[in-house]
Design a protein around this motif. Sequence first.
Motif, PDB file in Angstrom:
ATOM      1  N   LEU A 194      50.125  35.445  58.872  1.00  0.00           N
ATOM      2  CA  LEU A 194      49.368  34.789  57.687  1.00  0.00           C
ATOM      3  C   LEU A 194      48.407  33.702  59.005  1.00  0.00           C
ATOM      4  CD1 LEU A 194      52.575  33.364  56.159  1.00  0.00           C
ATOM      5  CD2 LEU A 194      50.942  34.969  54.912  1.00  0.00           C
ATOM      6  N   ALA A 195      49.065  33.559  60.655  1.00  0.00           N
ATOM      7  CA  ALA A 195      47.494  32.662  60.985  1.00  0.00           C
ATOM      8  C   ALA A 195      46.190  33.436  61.214  1.00  0.00           C
ATOM      9  CB  ALA A 195      48.439  33.124  62.533  1.00  0.00           C
ATOM     10  N   GLU A 196      46.975  34.844  61.245  1.00  0.00           N
ATOM     11  CA  GLU A 196      45.493  36.218  61.166  1.00  0.00           C
ATOM     12  C   GLU A 196      44.319  35.890  59.900  1.00  0.00           C
ATOM     13  OE1 GLU A 196      45.967  40.090  62.121  1.00  0.00           O
ATOM     14  OE2 GLU A 196      47.613  39.566  62.389  1.00  0.00           O
ATOM     15  N   TYR A 197      44.988  34.820  58.785  1.00  0.00           N
ATOM     16  CA  TYR A 197      44.629  34.629  57.958  1.00  0.00           C
ATOM     17  C   TYR A 197      43.702  33.359  57.357  1.00  0.00           C
ATOM     18  CZ  TYR A 197      45.651  39.517  56.271  1.00  0.00           C
ATOM     19  OH  TYR A 197      45.815  40.663  56.074  1.00  0.00           O
ATOM     20  N   GLY A 198      44.064  32.625  58.428  1.00  0.00           N
ATOM     21  CA  GLY A 198      43.223  31.104  58.942  1.00  0.00           C
ATOM     22  C   GLY A 198      44.780  30.733  57.962  1.00  0.00           C
ATOM     23  N   VAL A 199      46.190  30.726  57.055  1.00  0.00           N
ATOM     24  CA  VAL A 199      46.523  29.975  56.494  1.00  0.00           C
ATOM     25  C   VAL A 199      47.557  29.294  57.899  1.00  0.00           C
ATOM     26  CG1 VAL A 199      48.984  29.522  55.213  1.00  0.00           C
ATOM     27  CG2 VAL A 199      47.371  32.051  55.006  1.00  0.00           C
ATOM     28  N   VAL A 200      47.209  27.201  56.723  1.00  0.00           N
ATOM     29  CA  VAL A 200      47.721  26.282  57.970  1.00  0.00           C
ATOM     30  C   VAL A 200      48.890  26.149  57.452  1.00  0.00           C
ATOM     31  CG1 VAL A 200      45.939  26.798  58.998  1.00  0.00           C
ATOM     32  CG2 VAL A 200      45.684  24.948  57.399  1.00  0.00           C
ATOM     33  N   GLU A 201      49.332  24.782  57.838  1.00  0.00           N
ATOM     34  CA  GLU A 201      50.620  23.763  57.478  1.00  0.00           C
ATOM     35  C   GLU A 201      50.018  22.942  56.289  1.00  0.00           C
ATOM     36  OE1 GLU A 201      54.742  22.846  57.685  1.00  0.00           O
ATOM     37  OE2 GLU A 201      52.917  23.419  59.200  1.00  0.00           O
ATOM     38  N   GLY A 202      51.013  23.840  55.276  1.00  0.00           N
ATOM     39  CA  GLY A 202      50.873  23.331  53.665  1.00  0.00           C
ATOM     40  C   GLY A 202      49.312  24.279  52.635  1.00  0.00           C
ATOM     41  N   SER A 203      48.819  24.977  53.537  1.00  0.00           N
ATOM     42  CA  SER A 203      48.104  25.827  52.099  1.00  0.00           C
ATOM     43  C   SER A 203      49.148  25.659  50.958  1.00  0.00           C
ATOM     44  CB  SER A 203      47.405  27.119  53.504  1.00  0.00           C
ATOM     45  OG  SER A 203      46.846  25.870  54.287  1.00  0.00           O
ATOM     46  N   THR A 204      47.752  26.460  50.067  1.00  0.00           N
ATOM     47  CA  THR A 204      48.338  27.304  48.737  1.00  0.00           C
ATOM     48  C   THR A 204      48.331  28.764  48.830  1.00  0.00           C
ATOM     49  OG1 THR A 204      48.743  25.608  48.079  1.00  0.00           O
ATOM     50  CG2 THR A 204      48.853  27.448  46.926  1.00  0.00           C
ATOM     51  N   VAL A 205      48.712  29.958  49.245  1.00  0.00           N
ATOM     52  CA  VAL A 205      48.930  30.935  48.613  1.00  0.00           C
ATOM     53  C   VAL A 205      48.186  31.615  46.804  1.00  0.00           C
ATOM     54  CG1 VAL A 205      49.358  33.151  49.021  1.00  0.00           C
ATOM     55  CG2 VAL A 205      48.888  31.823  50.656  1.00  0.00           C
ATOM     56  N   GLY A 206      47.761  32.630  46.799  1.00  0.00           N
ATOM     57  CA  GLY A 206      47.610  32.475  45.698  1.00  0.00           C
ATOM     58  C   GLY A 206      48.109  34.520  45.532  1.00  0.00           C
ATOM     59  N   LEU A 207      49.434  34.383  44.412  1.00  0.00           N
ATOM     60  CA  LEU A 207      50.126  35.226  43.785  1.00  0.00           C
ATOM     61  C   LEU A 207      49.994  36.205  42.442  1.00  0.00           C
ATOM     62  CD1 LEU A 207      52.225  37.002  43.913  1.00  0.00           C
ATOM     63  CD2 LEU A 207      53.927  35.540  43.162  1.00  0.00           C
ATOM     64  N   ALA A 208      49.361  37.209  42.425  1.00  0.00           N
ATOM     65  CA  ALA A 208      48.579  38.309  41.172  1.00  0.00           C
ATOM     66  C   ALA A 208      49.330  39.578  40.528  1.00  0.00           C
ATOM     67  CB  ALA A 208      47.088  37.608  41.573  1.00  0.00           C
ATOM     68  N   LEU A 209      49.684  40.030  40.087  1.00  0.00           N
ATOM     69  CA  LEU A 209      50.152  41.089  39.922  1.00  0.00           C
ATOM     70  C   LEU A 209      48.519  42.606  40.209  1.00  0.00           C
ATOM     71  CD1 LEU A 209      52.726  40.032  36.758  1.00  0.00           C
ATOM     72  CD2 LEU A 209      53.476  40.426  39.099  1.00  0.00           C
ATOM     73  N   ARG A 210      49.162  43.686  40.791  1.00  0.00           N
ATOM     74  CA  ARG A 210      48.050  44.377  41.122  1.00  0.00           C
ATOM     75  C   ARG A 210      48.085  45.039  39.130  1.00  0.00           C
ATOM     76  NH1 ARG A 210      47.954  45.294  45.983  1.00  0.00           N
ATOM     77  NH2 ARG A 210      49.003  45.245  47.946  1.00  0.00           N
ATOM     78  N   LEU A 211      46.398  45.427  39.458  1.00  0.00           N
ATOM     79  CA  LEU A 211      46.611  45.983  38.026  1.00  0.00           C
ATOM     80  C   LEU A 211      46.459  47.609  38.524  1.00  0.00           C
ATOM     81  CD1 LEU A 211      42.627  44.238  37.513  1.00  0.00           C
ATOM     82  CD2 LEU A 211      44.808  44.287  36.648  1.00  0.00           C
ATOM     83  N   LYS A 212      46.979  48.478  36.880  1.00  0.00           N
ATOM     84  CA  LYS A 212      47.223  49.098  37.348  1.00  0.00           C
ATOM     85  C   LYS A 212      46.047  50.345  36.348  1.00  0.00           C
ATOM     86  CE  LYS A 212      52.220  48.837  36.308  1.00  0.00           C
ATOM     87  NZ  LYS A 212      52.659  48.759  37.397  1.00  0.00           N
ATOM     88  N   GLY A 213      45.864  51.000  36.882  1.00  0.00           N
ATOM     89  CA  GLY A 213      45.025  52.015  36.173  1.00  0.00           C
ATOM     90  C   GLY A 213      44.102  52.084  37.442  1.00  0.00           C
ATOM     91  N   GLY A 214      42.926  52.912  36.707  1.00  0.00           N
ATOM     92  CA  GLY A 214      41.994  53.291  37.570  1.00  0.00           C
ATOM     93  C   GLY A 214      42.037  54.925  37.427  1.00  0.00           C
ATOM     94  N   ALA A 215      41.942  55.934  36.900  1.00  0.00           N
ATOM     95  CA  ALA A 215      42.247  57.002  36.773  1.00  0.00           C
ATOM     96  C   ALA A 215      40.425  57.559  36.861  1.00  0.00           C
ATOM     97  CB  ALA A 215      42.832  57.487  35.063  1.00  0.00           C
ATOM     98  N   PRO A 216      40.002  58.277  38.016  1.00  0.00           N
ATOM     99  CA  PRO A 216      39.058  58.877  38.385  1.00  0.00           C
ATOM    100  C   PRO A 216      38.076  59.593  36.750  1.00  0.00           C
ATOM    101  CG  PRO A 216      41.025  60.015  39.209  1.00  0.00           C
ATOM    102  CD  PRO A 216      41.071  59.280  38.605  1.00  0.00           C
ATOM    103  N   LYS A 217      36.942  59.288  36.170  1.00  0.00           N
ATOM    104  CA  LYS A 217      36.163  59.582  35.038  1.00  0.00           C
ATOM    105  C   LYS A 217      36.526  61.187  35.625  1.00  0.00           C
ATOM    106  CE  LYS A 217      32.951  56.800  35.203  1.00  0.00           C
ATOM    107  NZ  LYS A 217      31.194  56.073  34.121  1.00  0.00           N
TER     108      LYS A 217
END
Length: 150
Positions: A53-76
Amino acid sequence: MHFFVRDLSGHSLPFDVSDVNSLQYAIADRTAIPIEEQRLVYGSSQLVPGRSLAEYGVVEGSTVGLALRLKGGAPKKRCGFMLNPTDRCSQAAVRIVGDCQLCSSSFCARHRLAEDHSCPKLSTCREQAYERNKARLEGEATVSEKLARV
């Protein structure tokens, strides 16, 4: 390191881990969201497993966001017309009207007609249409005997 993860409902969950893998396992334990579906974001960059996490600059007291991966993306779907024996047309296939009912392939607007892509079943289709029209015309034909009686 003590920091927070904002979950899908907007609640902040506290965590004490130092790398992304440990964080994903801890989130999976606490929220029951599978690791494959988790997408962690901090400072407009997605956190990749295997890094700290330190490589991304996450420090004491920071907040990281959580989201869900999007499904799909099939090629045309691409046009199935062969320009020459090695090259295929690079245009996107037209939805619905680009599907040939004879050979079950998809084609772009330029090659979608059966005559344009030289469909192998075109001759049998023409013969069937000829036979249907012939039968219909013969059924509607006026017989000369009927005219003679009138």
